[in-house]
Enzyme design. Structure first.
Site, short mmCIF file in Angstrom:
data_model
loop_
_atom_site.label_atom_id
_atom_site.label_comp_id
_atom_site.label_asym_id
_atom_site.label_seq_id
_atom_site.Cartn_x
_atom_site.Cartn_y
_atom_site.Cartn_z
N LYS A 64 0.71 -1.08 -0.07
CA LYS A 64 -0.06 -0.10 0.15
C LYS A 64 0.89 1.36 0.10
O LYS A 64 1.94 1.46 0.80
CB LYS A 64 -0.79 -0.23 1.15
CG LYS A 64 -1.87 1.08 1.30
CD LYS A 64 -2.61 0.94 2.78
CE LYS A 64 -3.86 2.05 2.67
NZ LYS A 64 -4.58 2.04 3.93
N SER A 84 -9.69 1.64 2.94
CA SER A 84 -8.64 2.40 2.29
C SER A 84 -7.71 1.78 1.40
O SER A 84 -7.06 2.11 0.37
CB SER A 84 -7.88 3.49 2.93
OG SER A 84 -7.05 2.91 4.00
N SER A 87 -9.59 -0.57 7.32
CA SER A 87 -8.88 -0.21 5.91
C SER A 87 -8.31 -1.44 5.36
O SER A 87 -7.87 -1.45 4.20
CB SER A 87 -8.02 1.04 5.93
OG SER A 87 -8.93 1.97 5.80
#
Lengths: 123, 485
Positions: free
Chosen positions: B79, B154, B178
């Site tokens: 990420k 996210s 997330s």
């Protein structure tokens, strides 16, 4: 909106012995005005457009309305929980090398002679 | 073999260590898979141009006799909120466009030390603020199961990459769901570890008392191997602790016999999609069939978790994001003649709408006159929520809920209503507030879209989650389903 229903199902009356501070706030509805948003934006060093200010004012009001549910909970004698972890364990206090100056300054928008450069502060 | 992208991490590592396949072949298979699917999914913000040369060095390490690499040659997507030295970190924000950090996050370094190879950086909601990856400052990511739907957020790029078999494993971060929510939406396994289990050094901070990095994978065992690799004390993060797993494989060997599963039924009464509820009930039946004991548990303050979370998280975010001032890193707005104007314009142009909204909310709840009523009170409610969990874990080993109230929603469906978007997190934020570990595991489909089962356990008892999750996988075939690509 499922969340709102559920909140009401679990609302608790403010405790009889709720502190004065808690009682004072529990009956107060915040009303966010564009001036509030403008003030807060200034504190946060954000220049907002007029459109942003208008939309954020309405959305903040909605979000804070939703968050009002916590005002009716009895939190007498509850210590605030500031973090989720165990008490911090500090490392040994021995000096060691950090990042070197050159590689840190290399990612700065404007650097010169080992310093960060910014627009003039003193006229 | 041409279909090496189908292999799980444990299979790849075993084959690479036995020299049945090379890390280079594995990497090539994944890079061409990315090339083929990325135009449809948009999971990545950056693909590592040195991945193949790193694969070559893994192969030569193996040929020299290095066998102590549990993730030998396993491609890993990261990420874009976690630093990898000499690779851009943008946090999907325009304010960090072209920023290249001079250091690597501890969890990423540990993954590499275990033999994994960084494939690239994945898309996300800007600064990890969002539940759909639509708040990316660059592009939305699409759900591999349906291009019209969001992958969740996210960490949407990491979840989509693993689901689409562009990567067998990925790292994400979870501040309010997330990792777990996109794992549920994309039909993969995701773990949010106990707060303190994984070092946050090199993880760009959103809400420091809630943030935690963790794995995505297609099986519980793969997730366990990654979690074991990235866990442990790091002197660069004072909240990290040494609680290593004795053996990642042994952790997942058990069955569910005698496992006490608590279900907070009062919390699930309303607002849960019918298809999600059907899958959830079936999952509970299956756990029961393999020996688990179901218990009704009460968590009365969970109804206030979303409100509490959005006060605590935004307050911390407003403070953490003060650092983006155009002075030390990131983009600076040009043409300002004084410092205040430079700050204001840099931040106004650099941040997207959701980030600004949260900075405003966070600054408001911390501001004079409101601090006691909002921030301090939310911290007290947070303590009540933790207390609820302590009491509930007296009578059960894990607590089960659906990971999300509904399956993936359509792109654009909730972008105009931030509160509606926040309510997506209703089942995931409690674990972050309390600091507990949580697992999301695929447990069925609703209208063709994946549904996630969430399990939470006691602090530092990830072993229990892995054991329960693995037992569930052995009994069901949900984790073998792949999106129609």
């Amino acid at each position: 909106m499922f969340g709102a229903d559920r909140v009401h199902a679990h609302e608790q009356p403010a405790g009889l012995f709720a502190s004065q501070e808690e009682t004072r706030y529990s009956n107060r509805m915040p009303r966010v005005t564009e001036e509030t948003v403008e003030h807060v934006a200034r504190l946060a060093r954000l220049s907002l457009s007029e459109e942003e200010r208008r939309v954020f004012t309405r959305q903040l009001e909605e979000i804070l309305d939703y968050a009002e549910s916590i005002q009716n909970l009895d939190t007498t004698g509850i210590d605030p929980m500031s973090h989720a972890g165990l008490p911090g364990v500090l490392r040994d206090d021995t000096p060691h090398d950090g990042l070197d100056q050159e590689s840190v300054l290399a990612v700065a928008p404007d650097a010169s002679e080992g310093l960060f450069r910014v627009p003039r502060i003193i006229q | 073999m041409t279909d090496l992208w189908r292999l799980n991490a444990r299979e790849i590592s075993e084959k690479v260590r036995k020299r049945e396949v090379s890390a280079v072949e594995v990497m090539r298979a994944h890079l061409s898979r990315i090339e083929k699917l990325e135009p449809r999914i948009d999971a990545f913000l950056h693909v590592n141009e040195h991945a193949l040369s790193r694969a070559r060095s893994i192969d030569s390490a193996v040929s020299r006799g290095s066998v102590d690499l549990p993730l030998a040659g396993v491609p890993a997507a990261i990420k874009d909120v976690l630093h990898v030295a000499n690779m851009p970190t943008t946090c999907a924000s325009k304010i960090l466009r072209n920023y290249v950090p001079p250091f690597t996050a501890t969890c990423v370094a540990r993954l590499e030390r275990a033999g994994a190879i960084i494939l690239g950086k994945t898309n996300m909601d800007e600064f990890a603020m969002g539940s759909s990856t639509e708040n990316s400052g660059y592009k939305p990511t699409r759900n591999p199961w349906s291009a019209a739907h969001v992958p969740g957020g996210s960490s949407g790029g990491s979840a989509a990459a693993v689901a689409a078999q562009m990567a067998p494993i990925a790292l994400g971060t979870d501040t309010g769901g997330s990792i777990r929510q996109p794992a549920a939406f994309c039909g993969v396994v995701g773990i949010k570890p106990t707060y303190g289990r994984v070092s946050r050094y090199g993880l760009v901070a959103f809400a420091s008392s809630l943030d935690q990095a963790g794995p995505f994978a297609r099986t519980v065992q793969d997730a366990a191997v990654v979690l074991a690799a990235i866990s442990g004390r790091d002197d660069h993060d004072a909240t990290s602790v040494e609680r290593r797993f004795p053996d990642a494989h042994a952790e997942t060997d058990g069955d569910a016999r005698g496992l006490r599963v608590g279900v907070p039924w009062e919390f699930l009464k309303r607002g849960v999609d019918a298809g999600v509820m059907t899958s959830f009930r079936e999952a509970l039946d299956q756990l029961q069939a393999c020996g688990a004991l179901l218990r009704d548990v009460s968590l009365p303050h969970l109804a206030h978790a979303v409100a509490t979370y959005y006060i605590v998280a935004t307050a911390e975010a407003s403070s953490n994001l003060a650092r983006y001032d155009g002075v030390r890193y990131g983009r600076r707005a040009e043409g300002a003649t004084d410092l205040d104007q430079m700050y204001g314009e840099t931040r106004d142009r650099g941040f997207g709408a959701e980030v600004k909204r949260r900075i405003i909310l966070g600054t408001f709840v911390l501001s004079s006159g409101y601090y006691d009523a909002y921030y301090l009170r939310a911290q007290k409610v947070r303590a009540l929520i933790r207390r609820d969990f302590e009491a509930a874990f007296e009578s059960c080993d894990v607590i089960a809920t659906p990971t999300t109230p509904s399956p993936a929603f359509k792109i654009g469906e909730k972008t105009d209503d931030p509160l509606k978007m926040y309510l997506e997190d209703v089942f995931t934020v409690p674990a972050n507030l309390a600091g507990l570990p949580g697992l999301s595991i695929p447990c069925g489909l609703s209208a063709g879209l994946p549904v996630g089962l969430q399990l939470m356990s006691r602090w530092f008892d990830e072993s229990m989650l892995l054991r329960a999750g693995h037992a569930f996988e052995r009994l069901t075939e949900h984790h073998l389903r792949r999106p129609p690509l």
